[in-house]
Design a protein around this motif. Sequence first.
Motif, PDB file in Angstrom:
ATOM      1  N   THR A 479       0.794  -1.247   0.035  1.00 63.91           N
ATOM      2  CA  THR A 479       0.069  -0.020   0.028  1.00 63.91           C
ATOM      3  C   THR A 479       0.909   1.084   0.032  1.00 63.91           C
ATOM      4  O   THR A 479       1.643   1.348   0.992  1.00 63.91           O
ATOM      5  CB  THR A 479      -0.789   0.053   1.347  1.00 63.91           C
ATOM      6  N   PRO A 480       0.684   2.031  -0.952  1.00 69.17           N
ATOM      7  CA  PRO A 480       1.423   3.300  -0.841  1.00 69.17           C
ATOM      8  C   PRO A 480       1.304   4.384   0.134  1.00 69.17           C
ATOM      9  O   PRO A 480      -0.151   4.347   0.429  1.00 69.17           O
ATOM     10  CB  PRO A 480       0.997   4.052  -2.373  1.00 69.17           C
ATOM     11  N   ALA A 481       2.141   5.189   0.814  1.00 64.31           N
ATOM     12  CA  ALA A 481       1.836   6.067   1.710  1.00 64.31           C
ATOM     13  C   ALA A 481       0.888   7.354   1.139  1.00 64.31           C
ATOM     14  O   ALA A 481       1.270   7.685   0.023  1.00 64.31           O
ATOM     15  CB  ALA A 481       3.055   6.619   2.337  1.00 64.31           C
ATOM     16  N   PRO A 482       0.074   7.788   2.310  1.00 59.24           N
ATOM     17  CA  PRO A 482      -0.804   8.916   1.623  1.00 59.24           C
ATOM     18  C   PRO A 482       0.134  10.145   1.584  1.00 59.24           C
ATOM     19  O   PRO A 482       1.107  10.367   2.471  1.00 59.24           O
ATOM     20  CB  PRO A 482      -1.650   9.014   2.720  1.00 59.24           C
ATOM     21  N   LEU A 483      -0.346  11.158   0.614  1.00 58.31           N
ATOM     22  CA  LEU A 483       0.457  12.498   0.510  1.00 58.31           C
ATOM     23  C   LEU A 483       0.287  13.249   1.735  1.00 58.31           C
ATOM     24  O   LEU A 483       1.027  13.871   2.420  1.00 58.31           O
ATOM     25  CB  LEU A 483       0.379  13.096  -0.734  1.00 58.31           C
ATOM     26  N   ASP A 484      -1.043  13.274   2.081  1.00 64.03           N
ATOM     27  CA  ASP A 484      -1.607  14.294   3.389  1.00 64.03           C
ATOM     28  C   ASP A 484      -2.372  13.242   4.248  1.00 64.03           C
ATOM     29  O   ASP A 484      -3.596  12.857   3.783  1.00 64.03           O
ATOM     30  CB  ASP A 484      -2.352  15.162   2.779  1.00 64.03           C
ATOM     31  N   PRO A 485      -1.938  12.692   5.238  1.00 64.29           N
ATOM     32  CA  PRO A 485      -2.515  11.668   5.836  1.00 64.29           C
ATOM     33  C   PRO A 485      -3.941  12.297   6.479  1.00 64.29           C
ATOM     34  O   PRO A 485      -4.925  11.221   6.487  1.00 64.29           O
ATOM     35  CB  PRO A 485      -1.470  11.395   7.146  1.00 64.29           C
ATOM     36  N   GLY A 486      -3.976  13.397   6.724  1.00 64.81           N
ATOM     37  CA  GLY A 486      -5.239  14.163   7.352  1.00 64.81           C
ATOM     38  C   GLY A 486      -6.396  14.067   6.175  1.00 64.81           C
ATOM     39  O   GLY A 486      -7.662  14.098   6.632  1.00 64.81           O
ATOM     40  N   LYS A 487      -5.826  14.146   5.021  1.00 69.60           N
ATOM     41  CA  LYS A 487      -7.076  14.499   4.085  1.00 69.60           C
ATOM     42  C   LYS A 487      -7.150  13.286   3.119  1.00 69.60           C
ATOM     43  O   LYS A 487      -8.171  13.388   2.324  1.00 69.60           O
ATOM     44  CB  LYS A 487      -6.548  15.564   3.083  1.00 69.60           C
ATOM     45  N   PHE A 513      -1.852   9.392  -3.029  1.00 66.71           N
ATOM     46  CA  PHE A 513      -1.047   8.233  -2.770  1.00 66.71           C
ATOM     47  C   PHE A 513       0.141   8.432  -3.506  1.00 66.71           C
ATOM     48  O   PHE A 513       0.072   8.730  -4.595  1.00 66.71           O
ATOM     49  CB  PHE A 513      -1.658   7.012  -2.417  1.00 66.71           C
ATOM     50  N   ALA A 514       1.457   8.342  -2.835  1.00 67.44           N
ATOM     51  CA  ALA A 514       2.618   8.480  -3.600  1.00 67.44           C
ATOM     52  C   ALA A 514       3.396   6.978  -3.297  1.00 67.44           C
ATOM     53  O   ALA A 514       3.853   6.728  -2.480  1.00 67.44           O
ATOM     54  CB  ALA A 514       3.335   9.574  -3.227  1.00 67.44           C
ATOM     55  N   PRO A 515       3.466   6.081  -4.322  1.00 68.50           N
ATOM     56  CA  PRO A 515       4.189   4.798  -4.199  1.00 68.50           C
ATOM     57  C   PRO A 515       5.675   4.996  -4.417  1.00 68.50           C
ATOM     58  O   PRO A 515       5.955   6.164  -4.792  1.00 68.50           O
ATOM     59  CB  PRO A 515       3.586   3.998  -5.534  1.00 68.50           C
ATOM     60  N   HIS A 516       6.369   4.195  -3.823  1.00 68.34           N
ATOM     61  CA  HIS A 516       7.956   4.410  -3.833  1.00 68.34           C
ATOM     62  C   HIS A 516       8.476   3.009  -4.466  1.00 68.34           C
ATOM     63  O   HIS A 516       8.028   2.042  -4.436  1.00 68.34           O
ATOM     64  CB  HIS A 516       8.496   4.608  -2.156  1.00 68.34           C
ATOM     65  N   ASP A 517       9.678   3.429  -4.747  1.00 71.08           N
ATOM     66  CA  ASP A 517      10.836   2.142  -5.579  1.00 71.08           C
ATOM     67  C   ASP A 517       9.877   1.560  -6.440  1.00 71.08           C
ATOM     68  O   ASP A 517       9.523   2.131  -7.408  1.00 71.08           O
ATOM     69  CB  ASP A 517      10.867   1.382  -4.213  1.00 71.08           C
ATOM     70  N   THR A 518       9.826   0.187  -6.354  1.00 71.66           N
ATOM     71  CA  THR A 518       9.140  -0.787  -7.300  1.00 71.66           C
ATOM     72  C   THR A 518       7.675  -0.215  -7.722  1.00 71.66           C
ATOM     73  O   THR A 518       7.257  -0.393  -8.810  1.00 71.66           O
ATOM     74  CB  THR A 518       9.026  -2.244  -6.981  1.00 71.66           C
ATOM     75  N   GLY A 519       7.108   0.095  -6.658  1.00 72.45           N
ATOM     76  CA  GLY A 519       5.550   0.522  -6.838  1.00 72.45           C
ATOM     77  C   GLY A 519       5.547   1.951  -7.845  1.00 72.45           C
ATOM     78  O   GLY A 519       4.658   2.169  -8.583  1.00 72.45           O
TER      79      GLY A 519
END
Length: 548
Positions: A479-487, A513-519
Amino acid sequence: MRIDELNAHERRLWDAFPQGHPLDVATAPASPDPASATDPAARAAPPDPVIRSDAIAALLLGAAQAEPAPGDRPALRLTGAHITGRLDLGFTDVAAPILLTDCRFDEAPLLQGARTRQLVLTDCTLPGLVADTAQIDGRLVVSRCRLTGPLVLNRAQINGDLDLRDTTIGSPGTGTGTEVISAIHAQVAGDALCTNLAVEGTFRVTGASIDGEFDLEGASLRAPGAHALDAYHVRVAEDFTFHPGFSAEGRIILSGATVSAAIGFCGARLSNPGDLALEAVDVTVHRNFDLGLGLTVDGAVKLDGTRVGTELSFRDAELTHPDGTALSLRAAQARETDLRTRRPIDGVVDARNARLGTLYDAQDTWPTDLRLSDATYETLAFPLPAAERVRWIRRTTGDYLPQPYEQLAATYRRLGHEDEARTVLLAKQRHRRATLPPHTRLWGHVQDAAVGYGYRPLRAGLWLLALLVCGTLYFTLHTPAPLDPGKAPPFNAVFYTLDLLVPIITFGQDNAFAPHDTGQWLSYALIASGWILATTVTAGISRAVTRQ
């Protein structure tokens, strides 16, 4: 000529003429002595029953002064004579019919410009016959005869049949290309009967008009390397028949002919190796033009521009011309065309611009080199699967040509086989791709793989489903991390993958959401794949809509 100048045979002929009695000078006249009737020597034929042609001409032109009795029908009916000198009836009016049987001429009779009621020569031997511009009120018969010289009938008018059956004209020593029958612009009100005619040289009937049938069944025409039959612009009111048993060495020319019934070459043999064996350009046939059922051709057949009212058939024929075009049908027209030959035609088959109507063919006898540019046909009698028909089209050599594919696809559509039509059009795009530069071919491969150039639209859905499954599985596990966790909205792997794949439409996931690396690399790949699919689908739909 005076009567006292006649020999015994000529006197007998003059006596028989007023009543039209037949005279056989090959047998001795009946003797009043009964004892002589049993004497073989008395009944033996005279050694040489000579009749001078001058005596015959004088008789026919009125030298016999006796008035015919009521009911008499003067006629020259002569058998077994040796006719010496030249029988010259040129530019005369002969009122009596002439019937000669088993006669031998020293010189060719001359009837140029003459008018006669009927001329019948049967079983005769003569060094030719000259009757150009003659007018014959009845039949002209030269049957079972042997002519060592030419038969000349140019511009002759024959108000009955022209009968040349079982006659031999010319000799093996006749020069190549020598005209041994010349009937240029002759007019025949009946049939031209040439059954079993044997000709050594050229048979020329250019511009002739025949109000009945022209029958060459069993005839043999020999003019190797020259014109065996020149029937240019001939007009035949009934059938023009060359079957069965007809054979020709040399070129047969029918160009410009008009035949109100049918032309038939069934069982004929045509030979002119390395050149045209049959030249029938711009022929008009109101019914069938039959070149099948055992026809054998060693040489080329050219039917360019020919118009056939019903069927043009090559069924069970054999055509051989390996070094060139064996069969040319350029701009030919027929309601039905049958190309089911006995074996594949040895040579090129050129049907460019032809209008073939209903086309009959057999896969096992398809020619090796078939040219169909701008050819059309209403339907295929045996459609076959599209993949096999594509191989039929691809038998042509040379550059890519779109029209044969378009014609085949249109035919399948008329038959209700839309899937087969799309298969043909896909093959057309693949053939075209092979002619393009490398970078254009690359994009063609992409379109082909993605949507089959628009003719396989379900393929795009399968690609989309496969990419959606891959993206969903990966982003469910990573699961990619959210850019703004609150929104950020709750993450959904399916809609996130759809946001990446489908251009323009958004579900609000990809921007949250912003994936990293392979994602991250996977997301780039999904975005690129989405645009490629969208572009190829748009191009395919546009192509399909344009085709409709």
